[in-house]
Design a protein around this motif. Structure first.
Motif, PDB file in Angstrom:
ATOM      1  N   TYR A   9       0.850  -1.184   0.000  1.00 37.83           N
ATOM      2  CA  TYR A   9       0.000   0.000   0.000  1.00 37.83           C
ATOM      3  C   TYR A   9       0.887   1.236   0.000  1.00 37.83           C
ATOM      4  O   TYR A   9       1.884   1.291   0.723  1.00 37.83           O
ATOM      5  CB  TYR A   9      -0.915   0.044   1.226  1.00 37.83           C
ATOM      6  N   ILE A  41     -16.960  -6.580   5.106  1.00 39.04           N
ATOM      7  CA  ILE A  41     -16.483  -5.605   4.108  1.00 39.04           C
ATOM      8  C   ILE A  41     -15.960  -4.351   4.806  1.00 39.04           C
ATOM      9  O   ILE A  41     -14.914  -3.803   4.428  1.00 39.04           O
ATOM     10  CB  ILE A  41     -17.619  -5.241   3.109  1.00 39.04           C
ATOM     11  N   ASP A  42     -16.668  -3.889   5.844  1.00 35.22           N
ATOM     12  CA  ASP A  42     -16.211  -2.715   6.596  1.00 35.22           C
ATOM     13  C   ASP A  42     -14.838  -2.967   7.214  1.00 35.22           C
ATOM     14  O   ASP A  42     -13.981  -2.078   7.237  1.00 35.22           O
ATOM     15  CB  ASP A  42     -17.208  -2.343   7.695  1.00 35.22           C
ATOM     16  N   ILE A  44     -12.526  -4.992   6.100  1.00 36.50           N
ATOM     17  CA  ILE A  44     -11.527  -4.989   5.025  1.00 36.50           C
ATOM     18  C   ILE A  44     -11.096  -3.559   4.730  1.00 36.50           C
ATOM     19  O   ILE A  44      -9.900  -3.264   4.589  1.00 36.50           O
ATOM     20  CB  ILE A  44     -12.086  -5.665   3.749  1.00 36.50           C
ATOM     21  N   HIS A  45     -12.064  -2.642   4.664  1.00 39.12           N
ATOM     22  CA  HIS A  45     -11.749  -1.235   4.407  1.00 39.12           C
ATOM     23  C   HIS A  45     -11.010  -0.613   5.593  1.00 39.12           C
ATOM     24  O   HIS A  45     -10.059   0.148   5.404  1.00 39.12           O
ATOM     25  CB  HIS A  45     -13.010  -0.440   4.099  1.00 39.12           C
ATOM     26  N   LEU A  46     -11.440  -0.927   6.796  1.00 45.55           N
ATOM     27  CA  LEU A  46     -10.814  -0.390   7.999  1.00 45.55           C
ATOM     28  C   LEU A  46      -9.368  -0.853   8.128  1.00 45.55           C
ATOM     29  O   LEU A  46      -8.514  -0.117   8.636  1.00 45.55           O
ATOM     30  CB  LEU A  46     -11.617  -0.825   9.228  1.00 45.55           C
ATOM     31  N   ASP A  47      -9.087  -2.032   7.642  1.00 45.49           N
ATOM     32  CA  ASP A  47      -7.739  -2.592   7.682  1.00 45.49           C
ATOM     33  C   ASP A  47      -6.732  -1.714   6.939  1.00 45.49           C
ATOM     34  O   ASP A  47      -5.541  -1.741   7.222  1.00 45.49           O
ATOM     35  CB  ASP A  47      -7.777  -3.999   7.070  1.00 45.49           C
ATOM     36  N   ARG A  48      -7.220  -0.915   6.018  1.00 38.91           N
ATOM     37  CA  ARG A  48      -6.342  -0.079   5.186  1.00 38.91           C
ATOM     38  C   ARG A  48      -6.279   1.379   5.627  1.00 38.91           C
ATOM     39  O   ARG A  48      -5.650   2.186   4.966  1.00 38.91           O
ATOM     40  CB  ARG A  48      -6.794  -0.158   3.735  1.00 38.91           C
ATOM     41  N   VAL A  49      -6.939   1.722   6.719  1.00 37.92           N
ATOM     42  CA  VAL A  49      -6.972   3.123   7.147  1.00 37.92           C
ATOM     43  C   VAL A  49      -5.618   3.590   7.663  1.00 37.92           C
ATOM     44  O   VAL A  49      -5.115   4.625   7.258  1.00 37.92           O
ATOM     45  CB  VAL A  49      -8.066   3.349   8.212  1.00 37.92           C
ATOM     46  N   HIS A  54      -4.338  -1.629  11.163  1.00 38.95           N
ATOM     47  CA  HIS A  54      -3.995  -2.850  10.425  1.00 38.95           C
ATOM     48  C   HIS A  54      -3.338  -3.863  11.360  1.00 38.95           C
ATOM     49  O   HIS A  54      -3.690  -5.044  11.355  1.00 38.95           O
ATOM     50  CB  HIS A  54      -3.060  -2.518   9.258  1.00 38.95           C
TER      51      HIS A  54
END
Length: 178
Positions: A9, A41-42, A44-49, A54
């Motif tokens: 990332y 899904i939330d 998965i998105h939170l993992d990238r914040v 993470h």
């Protein structure tokens, strides 16, 4: 603005200050509690914040835990503190046969009336004890038979809850060997 990468990332260097802010804003316990209300899904998105979130999500297996629910009632241990989660297993018993190689000795145990486990299979579909008992769930997701319930040790809290049930279930399995 300088870009750097982390685990594939890209993020900007000034995001490091945001990472520190997120780390101080929520303790890990509060963050874990908040995550328990999010969808897969939330998460998965939170993992990238940010890097800190993470790390917490990966270290605590939060994404995997969201998928740990009873296939029949869809209950999970995160939402029901009293839930005992395990797997359905299918055990086939068979009578023991006398070994033709064993010497015939007077007073030796007669093994002709004893049973042994011929096979033990599971599909590892998560199942709650309540579903197994109250709803008489005796088939797996794929329709294979379930003859016994075996609680799992998922974490320390669940282990304490499931310990007596695990001993009782193991005793039930072994009692069929007599």
């Amino acid at each position: 603005i300088v870009k750097t990468s982390w685990e594939g990332y890209e993020y900007y260097k000034d995001q490091q200050s945001w990472n520190q802010l997120f780390e101080r804003a929520f303790s890990s316990d509060v963050f874990l509690e908040l995550c328990s209300y999010l969808t897969y899904i939330d998460l998965i998105h939170l993992d990238r914040v940010c890097v800190h979130w993470h790390d917490v999500i990966r270290h605590c297996n939060i994404i995997d835990r969201t998928e740990m629910n009873c296939f029949y009632t869809k209950e999970s241990i995160d939402r029901n503190a009293e839930l005992i989660l395990g797997v359905g297993i299918n055990i086939e018993y068979s009578k023991r046969e006398k070994s033709k190689y064993a010497p015939e000795t007077p007073g030796a145990d007669d093994t002709s009336n004893k049973w042994w486990i011929k096979s033990c299979t599971t599909e590892m579909d998560f199942l709650s004890l309540n579903s197994y008992i109250d709803y008489d769930v005796n088939k797996s997701v794929l329709g294979n038979p379930i003859t016994h319930f075996l609680p799992l040790v998922i974490n320390e809290k669940h282990a304490a809850l499931a310990e007596q049930c695990l001993m009782k279930r193991m005793t039930m399995i072994c009692n069929n060997l007599r």
